[in-house]
Write a protein that holds these residues in place. Structure first.
Motif, short mmCIF file in Angstrom:
data_model
loop_
_atom_site.label_atom_id
_atom_site.label_comp_id
_atom_site.label_asym_id
_atom_site.label_seq_id
_atom_site.Cartn_x
_atom_site.Cartn_y
_atom_site.Cartn_z
N LEU A 419 1.13 -1.20 -0.13
CA LEU A 419 0.23 -0.17 0.47
C LEU A 419 0.65 1.59 -0.02
O LEU A 419 0.47 2.28 -0.77
CB LEU A 419 -1.06 0.15 1.00
N ALA A 420 2.13 1.60 0.94
CA ALA A 420 2.31 2.37 0.73
C ALA A 420 3.71 2.48 -0.35
O ALA A 420 3.71 3.65 -0.52
CB ALA A 420 3.43 2.42 2.10
N VAL A 421 4.14 1.27 -1.20
CA VAL A 421 5.40 1.55 -1.77
C VAL A 421 4.49 1.45 -3.25
O VAL A 421 4.68 2.43 -3.91
CB VAL A 421 6.61 0.40 -1.62
N ASP A 422 4.09 0.43 -3.33
CA ASP A 422 3.01 0.44 -5.13
C ASP A 422 2.29 1.15 -5.45
O ASP A 422 1.85 1.41 -6.66
CB ASP A 422 3.65 -1.09 -5.54
N ALA A 423 1.47 1.53 -3.80
CA ALA A 423 0.41 1.83 -4.30
C ALA A 423 -0.35 3.18 -4.32
O ALA A 423 -1.26 3.91 -4.01
CB ALA A 423 -1.50 0.99 -3.68
N ASP A 424 1.23 3.11 -3.69
CA ASP A 424 0.86 5.20 -2.95
C ASP A 424 -0.09 5.61 -2.47
O ASP A 424 -0.84 7.03 -2.03
CB ASP A 424 0.44 5.81 -4.02
N ARG A 425 -0.50 4.30 -1.07
CA ARG A 425 -1.77 5.19 -0.04
C ARG A 425 -0.78 4.58 1.09
O ARG A 425 -1.77 4.44 1.95
CB ARG A 425 -2.43 3.41 -0.02
N ALA A 426 -0.58 5.54 1.32
CA ALA A 426 0.77 6.04 3.09
C ALA A 426 -0.27 6.56 4.15
O ALA A 426 -0.69 5.10 4.92
CB ALA A 426 1.51 6.75 2.92
N ASP A 427 -1.42 6.55 3.67
CA ASP A 427 -2.36 6.96 4.97
C ASP A 427 -3.29 5.24 5.45
O ASP A 427 -3.38 5.15 6.57
CB ASP A 427 -3.36 8.10 4.51
N GLU A 428 -3.51 5.01 4.75
CA GLU A 428 -4.25 3.50 4.20
C GLU A 428 -3.13 2.63 4.83
O GLU A 428 -3.50 2.01 6.08
CB GLU A 428 -4.73 2.74 3.44
N ALA A 429 -1.96 2.28 4.61
CA ALA A 429 -0.92 1.60 5.21
C ALA A 429 -0.92 1.77 6.51
O ALA A 429 -0.67 1.80 7.29
CB ALA A 429 0.61 2.04 4.35
N ALA A 430 -0.32 3.42 6.59
CA ALA A 430 -0.30 3.56 8.35
C ALA A 430 -1.51 3.47 9.17
O ALA A 430 -1.57 2.90 10.26
CB ALA A 430 -0.39 5.50 8.50
N THR A 431 -3.10 2.74 8.54
CA THR A 431 -4.22 2.70 9.33
C THR A 431 -4.19 1.68 9.52
O THR A 431 -4.05 0.71 10.87
CB THR A 431 -4.89 3.21 9.00
N LEU A 432 -3.68 0.61 8.61
CA LEU A 432 -3.83 -1.02 8.93
C LEU A 432 -2.35 -1.08 10.10
O LEU A 432 -2.20 -2.11 10.49
CB LEU A 432 -2.93 -1.49 7.49
N LEU A 433 -0.89 -0.41 9.72
CA LEU A 433 0.12 -0.90 10.68
C LEU A 433 -0.04 -0.79 12.08
O LEU A 433 -0.09 -1.36 13.32
CB LEU A 433 0.82 -0.02 10.24
N ARG A 434 -1.05 1.05 12.23
CA ARG A 434 -1.52 0.54 13.47
C ARG A 434 -2.92 -0.26 14.11
O ARG A 434 -2.07 -0.51 15.36
CB ARG A 434 -2.24 2.39 13.67
N GLU A 435 -4.01 -0.31 13.91
CA GLU A 435 -4.21 -1.79 13.98
C GLU A 435 -3.53 -3.05 13.90
O GLU A 435 -4.08 -3.84 14.97
CB GLU A 435 -5.45 -1.71 13.02
N THR A 436 -2.25 -3.14 13.36
CA THR A 436 -1.48 -4.32 13.69
C THR A 436 -0.60 -4.40 15.13
O THR A 436 -0.89 -5.98 15.31
CB THR A 436 -0.78 -4.32 12.21
#
Length: 661
Positions: A419-436
């Motif tokens: 999500l962060a590197v290939d899809a350019d959606r860092a905001d969603e990646a951060a949300t997923l990581l916080r949940e993780t």
């Protein structure tokens, strides 16, 4: 044929759907057949009717149309009518299973994923299980599919996987084993086979390896097989040896060599008077997979020019496929496909990345074709699609992996990278990581990864430092955490240089359960609203996991909790141990473990899972789940979320036939 029956047949030709609906409602006059069970009445009515007659073709078309109506309308039925309609759907399925109208069953084969997802909505208990009846229809109608151009042995991997998962430690109840063994016995013979005994033996071996049935239970199934294939006593020894040896090989590979055989292997060999020195390999049978040296030679060449190695890869996989199709032993094919595919996308000239990714995706598809539950195939498919530029498809595979294996943190961190590197959606990646981090607090990698996203994608080194400092203070840091802190002190970026991705924005995969899992994440993170969920559901098929998400988000209330996952979720919301204990009567052993853990949580206790008695995939998953729950200590909310996700992970999870082309 009397006048009442003639009248009904006339109505069937004029308006088949209405006539069949009347039959299911008990409103059709059939003269002397009216007292019979509906499937018996239809069998008697059409027993002598030519399959190409006007009446039977009308019946076939009506079955297909009415089944489609149930699929699109069943889960929207009002509460007071739901049980009645469910009974009528069951009657229709019974009629289709008995008469096998060809166009109807062909649609069930062609749209397997769609229909499997629908019938999985109705796995209520041993006596009422429409998914099992769906599998029975598929098993009975394989010859019909082959006669209409479907690949003759396309369902072999499905039957083998059900054999491995039927029992106390598996995904299915024990009664599924008979369906799967029958499916193997009924595989179309085509021109290459005179009988299917080797495939059935491999099914029995998989069951014995994964589920460890008792000697009497295994002998009962083995004697049935002997009766199905009358052979001389000398015939069985060599064929049993091949099946047992394949099971032992796979078990040794899966356990890293720590387990070399399974308890029933010696009994089975002894039963067929097998002695290591006096058995003869059957002629004309591919008894061994391609040698390891051939695979190693291909792996050694993969890093070179892509054009030089493609023919070698194809030749190797063709040999593996021939061995798997001949013996039923699919382990080596899947392992080789994954190993070669991973090496294809990790090595070689970066200018060839897209071609290599496309080829690796085809290898992942081949692995899925033979074993859709293999975790390495899921990793390969996601990474191969990313390398091929199909980032949207790769993301769907990432969400599907999280849905299927919620107890394993790596699927989350790997999707966050995509999500962060290939899809350019860092905001969603951060949300997923916080949940993780909330669900897997001891995982250092997810904390490091969040720090990288904050520092490099959001320009927030202060936030990144806070994440890393907290990890150090809580004892969840690793060597990489300290290295990242040093980079922050030096004012440097935290991520290695982004790899280029030639994105192709035309997604091809159809994975409703993956889309539903992504939606559930966004909903529970507060990123979408109830209206967004309703809009999504309006465009999705009646897949069992989609149904689960509709209920878990609260936008739909299924009248009857028709799967364990739905009933478990409802009991958790009630937060009463008595509601959870009521589920034990309908739960399989692996589900009972979840109920017992949930009851303990409701009472403020923590208990370990019972030690698994098998070496199957589900036993491994329970071990990972227990480890994850232990790391949460007293965090009841995250514990319950993991239990809910694990219960739902079995929905819509059979063969997916992912297409890589």
């Amino acid at each position: 044929m009397n006048e009442a029956i003639d009248n009904w047949l006339g109505r069937l030709v004029a308006d088949g759907t209405v006539a069949l609906r009347d039959l299911l409602r008990g409103a059709a006059a059939l003269g002397g057949l009216s007292a019979a069970e509906l499937e018996d009445a239809m069998a008697a009515l059409f027993d002598l009717e030519p399959r190409d007659s006007l009446q039977f073709r009308a019946f076939d078309a009506a079955c297909a149309r009415l089944l489609e109506e149930f699929r699109t309308e069943m889960l929207e039925v009002e509460v007071k009518h739901f049980r009645i309609e469910l009974s009528r759907l069951n009657s229709l399925v019974s009629i289709i299973r008995r008469l096998l109208p060809p166009q109807t069953v062909l649609d069930l084969h062609h749209r397997y994923v769609l229909w499997n997802g629908f019938f999985e909505n109705f796995v209520i208990d041993r006596s009422f299980d429409l998914r099992r009846e769906f599998f029975r229809i598929l098993a009975l109608s394989q010859d019909i599919g082959a006669s209409k151009g479907l690949e003759a042995r396309r369902l072999m991997p499905l039957w083998l996987s059900i054999c491995a998962e039927s029992g106390t430690g598996g995904r299915y109840r024990q009664d599924y084993l008979r369906v799967a063994l029958f499916g193997l016995r009924k595989l179309p013979l085509a021109d290459q086979f005179s009988a299917n005994e080797d495939f059935v033996l491999h099914g029995l071996a998989r069951w014995a390896v994964s589920q460890h049935p008792g000697e009497s239970a295994f002998e009962r199934e083995w004697r049935i097989v002997e009766g199905d294939f009358p052979r001389s006593s000398q015939f069985w020894a060599d064929h049993v040896q091949l099946a047992v040896t394949a099971g032992e090989r796979e078990l040794a590979e899966r356990t890293g060599g720590s387990v070399a055989t399974f308890p029933l292997a010696a009994w089975w060999r002894q039963d067929v008077d097998l002695h290591p020195r006096d058995h003869v390999v059957p002629r004309g049978v591919a008894t061994e997979p391609p040698p390891r040296e051939q695979r190693e030679a291909v792996l050694a060449e993969v890093g070179g020019a892509y054009a030089r190695v493609t023919a070698q890869i194809d030749r190797l996989m063709q040999q593996h496929r021939r061995y798997a199709d001949t013996t039923g032993d699919v382990f080596y094919l899947v392992r080789t496909a994954c190993n070669v595919g991973m090496r294809l996308i990790k090595d070689g000239n970066i200018a060839e990345a897209k071609m290599r990714g496309a080829h690796a995706a085809k290898l992942a598809s081949l692995a899925f074709e033979y074993d859709a539950e293999n975790v390495f195939a899921w990793s390969l498919m996601r990474d191969a699609l990313t390398a091929a530029g199909r980032v949207a498809d790769a993301e769907l595979v990432g969400w599907e992996a999280i849905r299927r294996f919620p107890e394993n943190v790596q699927w989350r961190t790997q999707l966050a990278t995509l999500l962060a590197v290939d899809a350019d959606r860092a905001d969603e990646a951060a949300t997923l990581l916080r949940e993780t981090i909330e669900l897997f607090p001891a995982n250092a990698y997810s904390r490091n990864q969040l720090a990288v996203v904050l520092a490099d994608d959001f320009g927030d080194p202060v936030g990144a430092r806070e994440v890393l400092a907290t990890a150090v203070a809580d004892g969840f840091a690793n060597e990489a955490s300290h290295s990242l802190l040093a980079k922050l002190d030096a004012g440097r970026g935290l991520r290695a240089q982004k790899r280029p991705t030639a994105r192709v924005d035309n997604p091809l995969l159809i994975l409703p359960s993956a889309k539903a899992r992504r939606l559930l994440f966004r909903y529970e993170a507060g990123l979408v609203s109830d209206s967004d969920v309703r809009a999504f559901l309006a465009d999705q098929p009646a897949d069992a996991y989609v149904t689960y998400v509709a209920e878990r988000t609260g936008v739909r209330d299924t009248p009857v909790k028709t799967t364990f996952a739905l009933a478990f979720d409802e009991a958790l919301r009630m937060a009463e141990p008595s509601a959870l204990r009521a589920l034990v009567a309908r739960a399989r052993p692996i589900e009972k473990a979840l109920v017992e853990e949930a009851v303990a949580l409701a009472e403020g206790r923590v208990i370990p899972f019972a030690k698994p008695l098998t070496y199957g995939a589900q036993a491994d998953r329970l071990g990972h789940l227990e480890q994850s729950l232990d790391q949460l200590h007293g965090a009841q909310g995250p514990r319950i979320r993991l239990l809910r996700d694990f219960a739902a992970s079995a929905l819509s999870s059979n063969i997916v036939f992912l297409e890589a082309a």
